[in-house]
Design an enzyme around this catalytic site. Sequence first.
Site, PDB file in Angstrom:
ATOM      1  N   TRP A 268      -6.393   4.913  16.677  1.00 27.14           N
ATOM      2  CA  TRP A 268      -7.208   4.926  15.463  1.00 27.14           C
ATOM      3  C   TRP A 268      -8.631   5.110  15.979  1.00 27.14           C
ATOM      4  CZ3 TRP A 268      -5.754   3.083  10.279  1.00 27.14           C
ATOM      5  CH2 TRP A 268      -6.833   3.015   9.402  1.00 27.14           C
TER       6      TRP A 268
ATOM      7  N   CYS B 287      -4.993   0.661  16.695  1.00 24.55           N
ATOM      8  CA  CYS B 287      -4.292   1.299  17.814  1.00 24.55           C
ATOM      9  C   CYS B 287      -3.070   0.490  18.224  1.00 24.55           C
ATOM     10  CB  CYS B 287      -5.228   1.385  19.015  1.00 24.55           C
ATOM     11  SG  CYS B 287      -6.757   2.256  18.660  1.00 24.55           S
TER      12      CYS B 287
ATOM     13  N   ASN C  62      -6.258  -0.672  23.943  1.00 23.97           N
ATOM     14  CA  ASN C  62      -6.724  -1.087  22.614  1.00 23.97           C
ATOM     15  C   ASN C  62      -7.978  -1.914  22.809  1.00 23.97           C
ATOM     16  OD1 ASN C  62      -4.493   0.026  21.487  1.00 23.97           O
ATOM     17  ND2 ASN C  62      -3.552  -1.888  20.826  1.00 23.97           N
ATOM     18  N   GLY C  63      -8.905  -1.858  21.856  1.00 27.32           N
ATOM     19  CA  GLY C  63     -10.127  -2.663  21.980  1.00 27.32           C
ATOM     20  C   GLY C  63     -11.334  -1.770  22.131  1.00 27.32           C
TER      21      GLY C  63
ATOM     22  N   LYS D 123      -8.916  -9.734  -8.642  1.00 27.09           N
ATOM     23  CA  LYS D 123      -7.705 -10.019  -7.857  1.00 27.09           C
ATOM     24  C   LYS D 123      -6.647 -10.667  -8.746  1.00 27.09           C
ATOM     25  CE  LYS D 123      -8.435  -8.006  -5.192  1.00 27.09           C
ATOM     26  NZ  LYS D 123      -9.269  -7.214  -4.331  1.00 27.09           N
TER      27      LYS D 123
ATOM     28  N   GLU E  38      -5.163  -8.143 -11.183  1.00 27.14           N
ATOM     29  CA  GLU E  38      -4.461  -7.049 -10.529  1.00 27.14           C
ATOM     30  C   GLU E  38      -3.074  -7.438 -10.035  1.00 27.14           C
ATOM     31  OE1 GLU E  38      -5.712  -3.964  -6.967  1.00 27.14           O
ATOM     32  OE2 GLU E  38      -6.534  -5.975  -6.966  1.00 27.14           O
TER      33      GLU E  38
ATOM     34  N   GLU F 204     -14.925 -10.457  -8.186  1.00 23.21           N
ATOM     35  CA  GLU F 204     -13.827 -10.118  -7.286  1.00 23.21           C
ATOM     36  C   GLU F 204     -12.634 -11.059  -7.530  1.00 23.21           C
ATOM     37  OE1 GLU F 204     -13.049  -7.692  -5.745  1.00 23.21           O
ATOM     38  OE2 GLU F 204     -11.718  -8.237  -4.124  1.00 23.21           O
TER      39      GLU F 204
ATOM     40  N   LYS G 296      -2.835   2.781  -4.298  1.00 20.57           N
ATOM     41  CA  LYS G 296      -3.801   2.161  -3.380  1.00 20.57           C
ATOM     42  C   LYS G 296      -5.188   2.800  -3.525  1.00 20.57           C
ATOM     43  CE  LYS G 296      -5.375  -0.397  -0.500  1.00 20.57           C
ATOM     44  NZ  LYS G 296      -5.376  -1.807  -0.555  1.00 20.57           N
TER      45      LYS G 296
ATOM     46  N   HIS H  12     -23.922 -18.118 -24.161  1.00 20.00           N
ATOM     47  CA  HIS H  12     -24.282 -17.044 -25.099  1.00 20.00           C
ATOM     48  C   HIS H  12     -23.054 -16.381 -25.710  1.00 20.00           C
ATOM     49  CE1 HIS H  12     -28.414 -17.610 -23.988  1.00 20.00           C
ATOM     50  NE2 HIS H  12     -28.090 -17.474 -22.702  1.00 20.00           N
TER      51      HIS H  12
ATOM     52  N   ARG I  20       0.700   0.392  11.147  1.00 18.29           N
ATOM     53  CA  ARG I  20      -0.656  -0.116  11.359  1.00 18.29           C
ATOM     54  C   ARG I  20      -1.706   0.965  11.150  1.00 18.29           C
ATOM     55  NH1 ARG I  20       0.011  -4.504  15.351  1.00 18.29           N
ATOM     56  NH2 ARG I  20      -1.868  -3.892  16.411  1.00 18.29           N
TER      57      ARG I  20
HETATM   58  C1  F6R Z   1      -8.646  -3.769  -5.835  1.00 12.85           C
HETATM   59  C2  F6R Z   1      -8.614  -2.413  -5.292  1.00 12.85           C
HETATM   60  C3  F6R Z   1      -9.323  -1.345  -6.052  1.00 12.85           C
HETATM   61  C4  F6R Z   1     -10.171  -0.495  -5.094  1.00 12.85           C
HETATM   62  C5  F6R Z   1     -10.787   0.705  -5.849  1.00 12.85           C
HETATM   63  C6  F6R Z   1     -11.670   1.518  -4.944  1.00 12.85           C
HETATM   64  O1  F6R Z   1      -7.964  -4.677  -5.043  1.00 12.85           O
HETATM   65  O2  F6R Z   1      -8.032  -2.158  -4.256  1.00 12.85           O
HETATM   66  O3  F6R Z   1     -10.135  -1.864  -7.051  1.00 12.85           O
HETATM   67  O4  F6R Z   1     -11.168  -1.295  -4.566  1.00 12.85           O
HETATM   68  O5  F6R Z   1      -9.772   1.524  -6.354  1.00 12.85           O
HETATM   69  O6  F6R Z   1     -10.973   2.012  -3.846  1.00 12.85           O
HETATM   70  P1  F6R Z   1     -11.711   2.467  -2.556  1.00 12.85           P
HETATM   71  O7  F6R Z   1     -12.435   1.306  -1.989  1.00 12.85           O
HETATM   72  O8  F6R Z   1     -10.610   2.968  -1.654  1.00 12.85           O
HETATM   73  O9  F6R Z   1     -12.655   3.575  -2.946  1.00 12.85           O
END
Ligand code: F6R
Length: 621
Positions: free
Chosen positions: A80, A2, A106-107, A498, A501, A494, A616, A517, A27
């Site tokens: 939000w 928000c 907000n909050g 990262k 990616e 993870e 994204k 192995h 945001r």
């Molecule tokens: C990695 C990343 C992707 C998402 C994946 C799933 O940094 O952003 O691997 O995690 O595409 O996306 P969501 O979580 O939006 O279903």
Amino acid sequence: MCGIIGYTGAEAAVDVLVTGLKRLEYRGYDSAGVALELGSTGESSRTIDVVRCVGKVAGLEDELAARHAAATCGIGHTRWATHGRPSVENAHPHVSCDGKIAVVHNGIIENFAELREELTAKGHHFRSETDTEVFAHLIEEAYPHHLSEPRPLVAAVREACTYVVGAYGLAAVCADEPGVIAVARKDSPIVIGRGERGSHVASDVIALIDATRDVVVLEDGQFACLTPEGVEFTDDCGHVIEPEVTHIDWDIDMAEKGGYPDFMMKEICEQPRVVRDTLVGRLAPTGELDIDELGLTYEQLDVIDRVYVIACGTSFHAGLIAKNLIEGWARIPCEVEAASEFRYRNPIITPSTLVVAVSQSGETADTLAAIRDARIKGAKVFGITNVVGSPVARESDGVIYTKANKEIAVASTKSFIGQVVSLTLLALLLGQVKGKLTTAQVRMLFHELGDTAEQIQWVLDTQKEAVHEAALACKDARSALFVGRGMGAAISNEGALKLKEISYLHAEAYAAGEMKHGPIALIDPGFPVIAVATKSPTYDKTVSNLKECEARGARIIAVATVGDEDIRKVADHVIYVPAVRDALSPITATVPLQLLAREVAILRGCDVDQPRNLAKSVTVE
Ligand code: F6R
């Protein structure tokens, strides 16, 4: 998240408010609104006109009429949704019964249900489902026409705050005090600035930057009274104070990034807040967990005998952590499956199966298809998502919203932490319902979970140099291995994702015990091996595996527990994290891996916010 904006001065308030709200758009929000004082200067009372819409701020502009153009004082908000769905009625500003007081907030007001009940009993009429509306009615109760003594708006706001448990950044206007905006803050940011032609308030400096670069960052328990001529700051007793003025020398681009060099860093640094926000209001005074959005009764949870976590990418990795927690604490078998696999298999699903769908965006095609499939097969589906009203939220029986707020960098960071915290809550709840954890254990684990906020902050504050040194060791590599055991193995995945990616460096994750192995053959002198080697029941085993890598000349980077000096015998570089129980270690130990991936990407000249070829969220196949 928000956003709040407020202005009183000589300019057209509509223009200042709409420009400010647009600055806050990045945001994320689902609805917007403004309250403007209408009437001429010099009048002792004006009317408050509220204009709200669902969707973009641009929609507000369509609603604003010529009569609003003359207003010189007003407040605005981007919402939000938390309490109550996105709708015009739930959008801020909210007004008192007599329509004379309007507030934006907000909050989260944790005791809003009790306050709402008390205020309703006193005759107040509520028009929305929000927690915020109680503020409008509390201020109305404390305002002069209910009292024999005259008292300014800011004093009524101060009194209202004494009843509220929770977090607030608040701005209020009152028809009977033309040109005045009263402001309060506790655990939710508020900045105030004086421009050449008036006084401004906002929840983020970016919304003020056009008017002034000298701002006061309000502290918890402080109040402000804005008028066209100036601002008076007071403490919680009403004593006048002189807060420090901060000069902002960021440009707009930096301001959007909160002063950080890129969104990825900003979002990594937001993680302590994500932990705190995700936990707010989750522990009832009885010591029981409170996850009312679950949509499932304790009786329905008690019969669950199998859990599937379905997700993609980073969200899938959060699921790997959940498996350890759900099996460890609730003793329910839990499988984690890539949604893209789950939807094409024929998994064993019965009415006592719980499917937990994890998705930051809430709209990933594979995850959605898997949810639909699971529901057709009779499973209860529970969603964990960051986006209010998203398809995952709509199509699940219950949902926990991670409080990460909008994530802009393509590499998911703060959402991952929000997911892990939410899944940890779910595992605690299942453990409690199944009688495997006592209320005292749940309470203790809940508090330790909350402590991870400070522990993440410690990593952010102290490990910068160590991360940089480790990144230099990876920068020119052609490939890297991430290893760990147990929770360490889960988050190694993870770390590798990262790195791949955002730095386009090939990386693999392996359970450390599996190295011998096959993959150990990859290691030659200088090969980077990034090990999650925090203190855990399998620490010694992990160190043995690292010795095998060391013998082949690997360059070892260890994420280790602070105080562990022995690890330096095997590791070339060490990034430390605070000591934490193994079950909660993924929350803190992931942070060095995120920081490392970002640093390597920067050293390799990559744009960490805009990785190539990646959307994204993957909404189409
Ligand atoms: C990695 C990343 C992707 C998402 C994946 C799933 O940094 O952003 O691997 O995690 O595409 O996306 P969501 O979580 O939006 O279903």
